[in-house]
Design a protein around this motif. Structure first.
Motif, mmCIF file in Angstrom:
data_model
loop_
_atom_site.group_PDB
_atom_site.id
_atom_site.type_symbol
_atom_site.label_atom_id
_atom_site.label_comp_id
_atom_site.label_asym_id
_atom_site.label_seq_id
_atom_site.Cartn_x
_atom_site.Cartn_y
_atom_site.Cartn_z
ATOM 1 N N PHE A 1 -10.660 -10.802 -24.079
ATOM 2 C CA PHE A 1 -10.273 -10.686 -22.673
ATOM 3 C C PHE A 1 -10.281 -9.231 -22.207
ATOM 4 N N HIS A 2 -10.135 -8.292 -23.120
ATOM 5 C CA HIS A 2 -10.385 -6.905 -22.756
ATOM 6 C C HIS A 2 -11.863 -6.724 -22.382
ATOM 7 N N MET A 3 -12.744 -7.401 -23.130
ATOM 8 C CA MET A 3 -14.164 -7.351 -22.813
ATOM 9 C C MET A 3 -14.453 -8.107 -21.518
ATOM 10 N N LEU A 4 -13.760 -9.226 -21.302
ATOM 11 C CA LEU A 4 -13.959 -9.994 -20.073
ATOM 12 C C LEU A 4 -13.555 -9.164 -18.850
ATOM 13 N N PHE A 5 -12.479 -8.416 -18.969
ATOM 14 C CA PHE A 5 -12.051 -7.556 -17.865
ATOM 15 C C PHE A 5 -13.102 -6.485 -17.586
ATOM 16 N N GLN A 6 -13.637 -5.868 -18.634
ATOM 17 C CA GLN A 6 -14.655 -4.839 -18.437
ATOM 18 C C GLN A 6 -15.899 -5.419 -17.776
ATOM 19 N N ARG A 7 -16.287 -6.608 -18.189
ATOM 20 C CA ARG A 7 -17.468 -7.227 -17.593
ATOM 21 C C ARG A 7 -17.201 -7.692 -16.164
ATOM 22 N N SER A 8 -15.955 -8.004 -15.868
ATOM 23 C CA SER A 8 -15.614 -8.351 -14.487
ATOM 24 C C SER A 8 -15.795 -7.149 -13.578
ATOM 25 N N LEU A 9 -15.421 -5.970 -14.091
ATOM 26 C CA LEU A 9 -15.649 -4.753 -13.322
ATOM 27 C C LEU A 9 -17.140 -4.557 -13.052
ATOM 28 N N ALA A 10 -17.951 -4.731 -14.106
ATOM 29 C CA ALA A 10 -19.399 -4.573 -13.940
ATOM 30 C C ALA A 10 -19.955 -5.621 -12.986
ATOM 31 N N LEU A 11 -19.464 -6.842 -13.072
ATOM 32 C CA LEU A 11 -19.940 -7.916 -12.199
ATOM 33 C C LEU A 11 -19.622 -7.620 -10.742
ATOM 34 N N GLU A 12 -18.444 -7.088 -10.487
ATOM 35 C CA GLU A 12 -18.051 -6.774 -9.115
ATOM 36 C C GLU A 12 -18.911 -5.651 -8.545
ATOM 37 N N ILE A 13 -19.202 -4.630 -9.353
ATOM 38 C CA ILE A 13 -20.055 -3.539 -8.878
ATOM 39 C C ILE A 13 -21.464 -4.045 -8.610
ATOM 40 N N ARG A 14 -21.992 -4.898 -9.481
ATOM 41 C CA ARG A 14 -23.334 -5.458 -9.262
ATOM 42 C C ARG A 14 -23.381 -6.250 -7.958
ATOM 43 N N ARG A 15 -22.351 -7.022 -7.697
ATOM 44 C CA ARG A 15 -22.309 -7.802 -6.454
ATOM 45 C C ARG A 15 -22.295 -6.876 -5.237
ATOM 46 N N ALA A 16 -21.495 -5.809 -5.316
ATOM 47 C CA ALA A 16 -21.411 -4.873 -4.193
ATOM 48 C C ALA A 16 -22.725 -4.123 -3.997
ATOM 49 N N LEU A 17 -23.354 -3.695 -5.090
ATOM 50 C CA LEU A 17 -24.636 -3.004 -4.982
ATOM 51 C C LEU A 17 -25.701 -3.915 -4.398
ATOM 52 N N SER A 18 -25.695 -5.174 -4.810
ATOM 53 C CA SER A 18 -26.702 -6.116 -4.322
ATOM 54 C C SER A 18 -26.542 -6.386 -2.831
ATOM 55 N N SER A 19 -25.304 -6.479 -2.361
ATOM 56 C CA SER A 19 -25.081 -6.816 -0.952
ATOM 57 C C SER A 19 -25.268 -5.619 -0.027
ATOM 58 N N GLN A 20 -24.949 -4.407 -0.491
ATOM 59 C CA GLN A 20 -24.979 -3.241 0.390
ATOM 60 C C GLN A 20 -26.219 -2.378 0.222
ATOM 61 N N LEU A 21 -26.751 -2.316 -1.018
ATOM 62 C CA LEU A 21 -27.908 -1.449 -1.253
ATOM 63 C C LEU A 21 -29.166 -2.241 -1.573
ATOM 64 N N GLY A 22 -29.103 -3.547 -1.400
ATOM 65 C CA GLY A 22 -30.277 -4.410 -1.466
ATOM 66 C C GLY A 22 -31.202 -4.155 -2.622
ATOM 67 N N GLY A 23 -32.441 -3.737 -2.318
ATOM 68 C CA GLY A 23 -33.464 -3.578 -3.339
ATOM 69 C C GLY A 23 -33.453 -2.237 -4.040
ATOM 70 N N SER A 24 -32.448 -1.414 -3.830
ATOM 71 C CA SER A 24 -32.409 -0.102 -4.475
ATOM 72 C C SER A 24 -32.234 -0.257 -5.980
ATOM 73 N N SER A 25 -32.884 0.623 -6.725
ATOM 74 C CA SER A 25 -32.754 0.590 -8.182
ATOM 75 C C SER A 25 -31.440 1.235 -8.593
ATOM 76 N N LEU A 26 -31.065 1.022 -9.857
ATOM 77 C CA LEU A 26 -29.841 1.627 -10.363
ATOM 78 C C LEU A 26 -29.911 3.147 -10.316
ATOM 79 N N LEU A 27 -31.087 3.696 -10.625
ATOM 80 C CA LEU A 27 -31.242 5.151 -10.617
ATOM 81 C C LEU A 27 -31.043 5.707 -9.210
ATOM 82 N N THR A 28 -31.584 5.019 -8.215
ATOM 83 C CA THR A 28 -31.406 5.456 -6.829
ATOM 84 C C THR A 28 -29.935 5.415 -6.429
ATOM 85 N N CYS A 29 -29.255 4.347 -6.827
ATOM 86 C CA CYS A 29 -27.820 4.232 -6.524
ATOM 87 C C CYS A 29 -27.039 5.357 -7.194
#
Length: 570
Positions: A476-504
């Motif tokens: 569950f420590h790992m689940l929490f860390q992955r939840s953080l990553a999942l939330e950032i991915r969702r935010a990047l996808s909705s706000q920065l669309g097709g931008s690559s990770l390097l661009t972000c």
């Protein structure tokens, strides 16, 4: 110019004489050539002679002229001498280290194939008796992986169905020993009829592990451990669920469960969880109208009634629509991730680390008995597998494949024993689940001692995926860390669309120094709408900063946001 002419004349005197005429005069008959060279024909040899004679006197001279002279030549000689000295020192160190490791009594100990693998060995008539005999008397050739330890070192708790061959490492050896590579494992079922489902919910599984552990986790600490797991789960929920209503929709549940376990859920599997622990956000009329629109009248009853239509299965499109309409509360999500359905294991199925010699012998036996029982008069299931690739090398006639969760957990643990450092994220999750009764410090010390006994050079583990197992206490420590990553991915996808990770990353790096400071991270997460206070920013930053240098580099940023099933594809 005089000196150059003199040097050219001296070089000309050093030119080797052409060998073409001499060779052709001595060897000109094809018969003689055939006698000298056997299968090579005369024309081939003449072609070789022509090539050699054509190049004679030119390339050798060029090599001599290209050799460095003066100061450059002396420097090159010094470098070569230094390299030779370094190689000699490395050999001396290796010889000294080899002398520190004992080799006595390491000759392989043979064991009888049928007698050792048949279920009746020791007089057992059922699985309970067989397991009692294994615990009390032990096996003639194998012992539990939880007893694997180096000389004067403590063991580590592993799942009870994992075993090690005495020929791989004998726990009775004294002194420091070199460790063999873990190449093959044997999946062993003493009696196919004895197989029983052993899937347990999380709390019961942790309590049983504590009762059978080597002292690393006492029974009195079980409640504290479960309370810490629940706290980490609450943190993960708070990251992913904002505001009202306090619920999580089906698609996000699917993504979170797939982050936590080593398999992808089918719509039918997910619907079973959602119906059991969640609820349909639609009214009965809406569900019926959706089924009518799909023009599948069988699905009308499936969507209206929670238990579905007996003997009928809706199509995938209808299942996806129902997943989208379902949601779970916090307790419902906890029940899903702690459910025994996602932790399927079987009693009576064991996994054994073999030496390479044992694996080769068992492979020959199984190939020789192809189409016949591996053990006469018994239904023994055997499967020989490669640990790195999960490739099946041979199997017995009676063998049947079990649950992927149990096998993949065994493979992850055996690769950890082999001191492997590269793991996929889903295999890392299984590894943490298998060893969460041990503290991160105990795992790290055990791993480091094992790595020191390997023959091959072991690189630093700090910058490899295995480092997570030394920092995260539970799944569950790992689940929490992955939840953080999942939330950032969702935010990047909705706000920065097709931008690559390097661009972000470059967008967030305001000072352009190639790393993100805590202040830059705060600004980035605030703009994405992910964090609202300093405590949340600190949690994100600590999770990303794997080397704890107070800066987040692009590789750390990219690894943190990587999906369990692979990269982000940008």
């Amino acid at each position: 110019q005089a000196k150059a002419a003199k040097k050219a004349a001296s070089v000309d005197c050093m030119l080797p004489r052409p060998i073409k005429l001499e060779l052709e005069s001595d060897i000109s008959d094809d018969t003689v050539i055939g006698d000298l060279l056997g299968p090579m024909d005369g024309s081939t040899f003449k072609g070789i002679v022509a090539t050699v004679s054509k190049g004679a006197g030119s390339e050798d001279v060029q090599d001599e002229l290209s050799e460095p002279t003066g100061l450059d030549g002396e420097m090159q000689q010094e470098r070569e001498q230094e390299q030779e000295q370094e190689q000699e020192q490395e050999l001396e160190v290796e010889q000294f280290l080899n002398q520190a490791y004992r080799r006595d009594n390491e000759q392989p100990t043979p064991w009888k194939f049928e007698e050792s693998l048949r279920p009746g060995a020791g007089g057992a008539s059922d699985l309970e008796q067989f397991e009692d005999l294994l615990e009390q008397q032990g096996h003639t050739a194998f012992y539990p992986t939880a007893d694997l330890r180096l000389w004067k070192r403590k063991p580590l708790d592993f799942p009870e169905y994992l075993y090690v061959s005495n020929n791989y490492f004998n726990k009775g050896w004294s002194g420091h020993r070199r460790l063999k590579n873990v190449c093959c494992m044997l999946e062993w079922i003493p009696q196919m009829m004895w197989l029983k489902d052993n899937s347990k919910p999380l709390d019961k599984e942790i309590a049983e592990k504590a009762g059978h552990s080597n002292g690393n986790l006492k029974q009195k600490h079980v409640e504290e451990g479960l309370e810490e797991m629940r706290q980490q789960f609450d943190n993960a929920w708070n990251v992913l669920v904002h505001g009202e209503p306090d619920e999580m929709r089906g698609p996000l549940v699917r993504e979170l469960v797939e982050e936590a376990f080593d398999h992808r859920l089918t719509p039918a599997e997910l619907l079973q969880d959602l119906r059991r622990y969640g609820y349909d956000t639609r009214t009965t009329a809406q569900a019926a109208r959706a089924a009518m629109q799909s023009k599948n009248f069988t699905d009308i009853f499936w969507n209206i009634f929670a238990d579905g239509t007996p003997g009928k299965t809706p199509d995938t499109k209808t299942q996806d629509m129902e997943v989208d309409s379902h949601a779970v509360a916090k307790q419902g999500l906890w029940n899903i991730v702690a459910d025994a359905r996602h932790r399927k294991k079987q009693r009576g199925r064991y996994y054994v680390v073999l030496s390479l010699g044992e694996a080769a012998t068992i492979r020959r036996i199984l190939h020789a008995k192809r189409g016949k029982p591996a053990v006469e008069g018994a239904s023994v299931g055997l499967s020989l597998r490669c640990v790195d690739t999960d490739l099946e090398l041979a199997s017995s006639k009676e063998f049947k494949t079990g649950h992927g969760y149990q096998k993949n957990m065994a493979l992850s643990c055996f690769r950890f024993i082999d001191c492997s450092m590269q793991f996929t994220k889903n295999r890392l999750a299984l590894l943490v689940q298998a060893m969460q009764v041990n503290t991160p410090y105990e795992r790290r010390r055990w791993f480091e001692y094992m790595a020191m006994c390997k023959r091959r050079l072991i690189s630093k583990w700090e910058d490899t995926p295995v480092a997570l197992t030394f920092t995260l206490q539970t799944e569950f420590h790992m689940l929490f860390q992955r939840s953080l990553a999942l939330e950032i991915r969702r935010a990047l996808s909705s706000q920065l669309g097709g931008s690559s990770l390097l661009t972000c990353f470059k967008t967030f790096d305001s000072d352009g120094n190639g790393t993100l400071s805590p202040e830059e991270m705060w600004g980035a997460l605030e703009n994405l709408g992910v964090c609202s206070n300093a405590e949340e920013v600190y949690r994100f930053f600590e999770a990303m900063d794997s080397d704890h240098d107070r800066r987040v580099s692009y590789p750390e940023f990219m690894r943190f946001l990587e999906r369990s099933a692979g990269g982000l594809g940008d």
